[in-house]
Design a protein around this motif. Structure first.
Motif, short mmCIF file in Angstrom:
data_model
loop_
_atom_site.label_atom_id
_atom_site.label_comp_id
_atom_site.label_asym_id
_atom_site.label_seq_id
_atom_site.Cartn_x
_atom_site.Cartn_y
_atom_site.Cartn_z
N THR A 1 27.76 40.08 46.25
CA THR A 1 28.04 39.00 45.29
C THR A 1 29.10 38.04 45.82
N ARG A 2 29.34 38.09 47.16
CA ARG A 2 30.36 37.23 47.79
C ARG A 2 31.72 37.38 47.12
N TRP A 3 32.06 38.63 46.82
CA TRP A 3 33.38 38.99 46.27
C TRP A 3 33.63 38.42 44.88
N ASN A 4 32.55 38.16 44.14
CA ASN A 4 32.68 37.74 42.75
C ASN A 4 32.76 39.02 41.90
N LYS A 5 33.96 39.32 41.37
CA LYS A 5 34.16 40.59 40.67
C LYS A 5 33.31 40.72 39.40
N THR A 6 33.15 39.59 38.69
CA THR A 6 32.34 39.63 37.46
C THR A 6 30.89 39.99 37.79
N ALA A 7 30.36 39.36 38.82
CA ALA A 7 28.98 39.63 39.24
C ALA A 7 28.86 41.04 39.81
N ALA A 8 29.87 41.48 40.56
CA ALA A 8 29.85 42.82 41.15
C ALA A 8 29.84 43.89 40.06
N ALA A 9 30.65 43.66 39.02
CA ALA A 9 30.69 44.62 37.91
C ALA A 9 29.33 44.73 37.24
N LYS A 10 28.66 43.57 37.05
CA LYS A 10 27.33 43.55 36.43
C LYS A 10 26.33 44.29 37.31
N ARG A 11 26.43 44.07 38.61
CA ARG A 11 25.53 44.73 39.57
C ARG A 11 25.70 46.24 39.54
N LEU A 12 26.96 46.69 39.35
CA LEU A 12 27.25 48.13 39.30
C LEU A 12 26.95 48.74 37.93
N GLY A 13 26.69 47.88 36.93
CA GLY A 13 26.39 48.39 35.60
C GLY A 13 27.62 48.85 34.84
N ILE A 14 28.77 48.27 35.19
CA ILE A 14 30.02 48.62 34.49
C ILE A 14 30.69 47.34 34.01
N SER A 15 31.69 47.48 33.15
CA SER A 15 32.41 46.31 32.64
C SER A 15 33.36 45.78 33.71
N PHE A 16 33.74 44.51 33.54
CA PHE A 16 34.71 43.89 34.45
C PHE A 16 36.02 44.69 34.44
N ARG A 17 36.41 45.12 33.23
CA ARG A 17 37.64 45.89 33.09
C ARG A 17 37.55 47.22 33.87
N ALA A 18 36.36 47.86 33.80
CA ALA A 18 36.18 49.12 34.53
C ALA A 18 36.28 48.91 36.03
N LEU A 19 35.76 47.77 36.51
CA LEU A 19 35.86 47.46 37.94
C LEU A 19 37.32 47.25 38.33
N ARG A 20 38.07 46.51 37.49
CA ARG A 20 39.50 46.29 37.77
C ARG A 20 40.22 47.63 37.89
N TYR A 21 39.90 48.54 36.96
CA TYR A 21 40.53 49.87 36.97
C TYR A 21 40.23 50.61 38.27
N ARG A 22 38.95 50.58 38.69
CA ARG A 22 38.56 51.31 39.89
C ARG A 22 39.21 50.71 41.15
N LEU A 23 39.26 49.39 41.22
CA LEU A 23 39.88 48.74 42.38
C LEU A 23 41.34 49.14 42.50
N LYS A 24 42.02 49.23 41.36
CA LYS A 24 43.44 49.60 41.37
C LYS A 24 43.60 51.07 41.74
N LYS A 25 42.75 51.92 41.15
CA LYS A 25 42.83 53.35 41.39
C LYS A 25 42.59 53.68 42.86
N LEU A 26 41.62 52.98 43.47
CA LEU A 26 41.25 53.26 44.86
C LEU A 26 42.08 52.47 45.87
N GLY A 27 43.02 51.64 45.37
CA GLY A 27 43.85 50.84 46.27
C GLY A 27 43.06 49.77 47.00
N MET A 28 42.05 49.21 46.32
CA MET A 28 41.16 48.22 46.96
C MET A 28 41.44 46.79 46.51
N GLU A 29 42.53 46.55 45.80
CA GLU A 29 42.78 45.23 45.25
C GLU A 29 42.95 44.17 46.33
#
Length: 460
Positions: A432-460
């Protein structure tokens, strides 16, 4: 600047003179009394910032005077002078409400430490009285939590060892931290240690420190936990997990107020207050011979019971609101709130894991729900709620890379699932060319859930 005043109660003129000279050199005015009766008369006329009393007096004893001061002038800290080695009397005085004790023959350095701590304590009294049940870190409006806050405030004014009992996840370390923050040692360090997490072969070095070269791997000097806590508070969590050999050494360090680092020939004095806790039944372990009775009596001068969350359901709404606000700040998202149905569902739950389990449930619900309002279904509460880490790892495994090879033999399951999760997120972001909103949709999770995972995994 107003000078402090201390009341000295002792029937021996030599001791009174020694104490008067020591305190006057510290810039402290002194009042003296030779018995309980004259001490009470002076306390009715004056408001000293400290009282030092001998244990044996012509018309009574120091314990009686401690109890009278607790009832009539509780703002005055009182310390008891005990006979050398008489630990039973010292403990009895602490239970009666004494701030601290000092043994004969008097060590002037120890006496000065005690006096300075008492004066710091007297300076905090106006704030403590004005707080009007200020919750601090112990949130809640139930009678159980109000009683706990009141006990914490009283115990903060003492130097007595406190044993904090309570179920796992109920907030025992939080209680210990509040005792430290509201007492005269608040400017000193608060060192918390999980006794069950230290390998037995490293325990003595961890607690008492070591000298460089004292054993293989000792490449430099180490202070250890006792010396790191000097001037502050040492909190021994899960103290029941200490092996018997270490219990003996711990008892000696607490009684002597000194430690000897591994490989050293000299002892180092330490000025600490010891608080301890466990979720286990310590008296039962004493009866079974797994915990030393003498150490139990030394750390359990005063016991403080922390209520389970199921015993204060009226606090759940306030606690949940506080936890959700903290999670929103941590993940830099808009805050979420609970529906009344969700709150009622939480109130009706038993919470075997107490506040820690409530945090897990809310963190998972916050990261997985799409809206800013968390409903009952968003809580996903079965009989045994899943922790956020396990839930997110499992879900990512399902969404992301089911074809990843499973290692042969023994494996680190958490690390394996984390790798799958990381790979799935990276692929979605790249696609998704690093579009977090689109990436979250592609993964089938909410934008907030993606933010949580990025922080948890140190991927921010």
């Amino acid at each position: 600047m107003t000078k402090h005043t201390a009341l000295i109660v002792d029937d021996e003129p030599d001791i009174r003179d020694l104490l008067e000279i020591t305190l006057s050199r510290m810039g402290i005015n002194t009042l003296t009394a030779k018995d309980v009766g004259s001490a009470k008369a002076l306390l009715k006329e004056h408001e000293p910032q400290l009282c030092l009393t001998d244990m044996n007096l012509p018309d009574g004893n120091g314990i009686e005077l401690v109890q009278w001061i607790q009832q009539h002038v509780p703002a005055t800290p009182v310390a008891v002078i005990t006979a050398y080695g008489n630990m039973e009397t010292a403990i009895e005085s602490l239970k009666a409400g004494a701030f601290d004790f000092v043994s004969k023959p008097l060590e002037l350095a120890r006496l000065r430490e005690l006096v300075n701590s008492a004066l710091k304590l007297s300076e905090t009294v106006p704030d403590a009285e004005a707080s009007d049940d200020e919750p601090g870190l112990l949130l809640g409006k139930s009678s159980e939590i109000k009683r706990l806050r009141n006990q914490v405030r009283k115990l903060a004014r003492s130097q007595a060892p406190v044993f904090i009992s309570g179920e796992s996840g109920s907030g025992k370390e939080l209680v210990a931290r509040m005792i430290h923050l509201q007492g005269p040692r608040r400017e000193g360090p608060f060192i918390a240690v999980n006794c069950g997490a230290i390998p037995s072969e490293l325990m003595e070095s961890e607690f008492f420190g070591h000298k460089k070269g004292s054993f293989t791997g000792a490449t430099e000097n180490k202070d250890g936990l006792f010396r790191s806590a000097d001037g502050g508070t040492l909190f021994l969590d899960e103290v029941a997990d200490l092996p018997l050999a270490m219990q003996v050494k711990l008892l000696r360090a607490i009684q002597e107020k000194a430690v000897r680092p591994v490989g050293d020939t000299k002892e180092a004095a330490v000025d600490i207050r010891v608080l301890s806790a466990t979720h286990k039944d310590l008296p039962a372990l004493v009866q079974a011979g797994h915990f030393r009775q003498d150490l139990f009596y030394r750390i359990n001068v005063i016991e403080l019971a922390v209520p389970a969350l199921r015993d204060r359901p009226d606090d759940i709404a306030l606690l949940s609101s506080h936890i959700l606000e903290r999670i929103a700040r941590e993940y830099e998202c808009d805050p979420a709130s609970l529906t009344s149905e969700a709150i009622n569902r939480l109130k009706g739950y038993d919470f075997p894991g107490n506040v820690r389990e409530l945090e897990n449930i809310l963190e998972r619900a916050f990261t997985l729900c799409d809206a800013d309002l968390i409903g009952e279904d968003d809580l996903h509460m079965g009989n045994a709620p899943i922790t956020p880490d396990n839930h997110s790892a499992g879900e990512a495994a399902g969404n992301g890379a089911g074809s990843a090879p499973v290692p042969e033999g023994e494996m680190d399951l958490e690390g394996y699932l984390e790798t799958i999760e990381r790979t799935a997120i990276e692929k979605a972001l790249e696609a998704t060319r690093w579009n977090k909103t689109a990436a979250a949709k592609r993964l089938g999770i909410s934008f907030r859930a993606l933010r949580y995972r990025l922080k948890k995994l140190g991927m921010e």
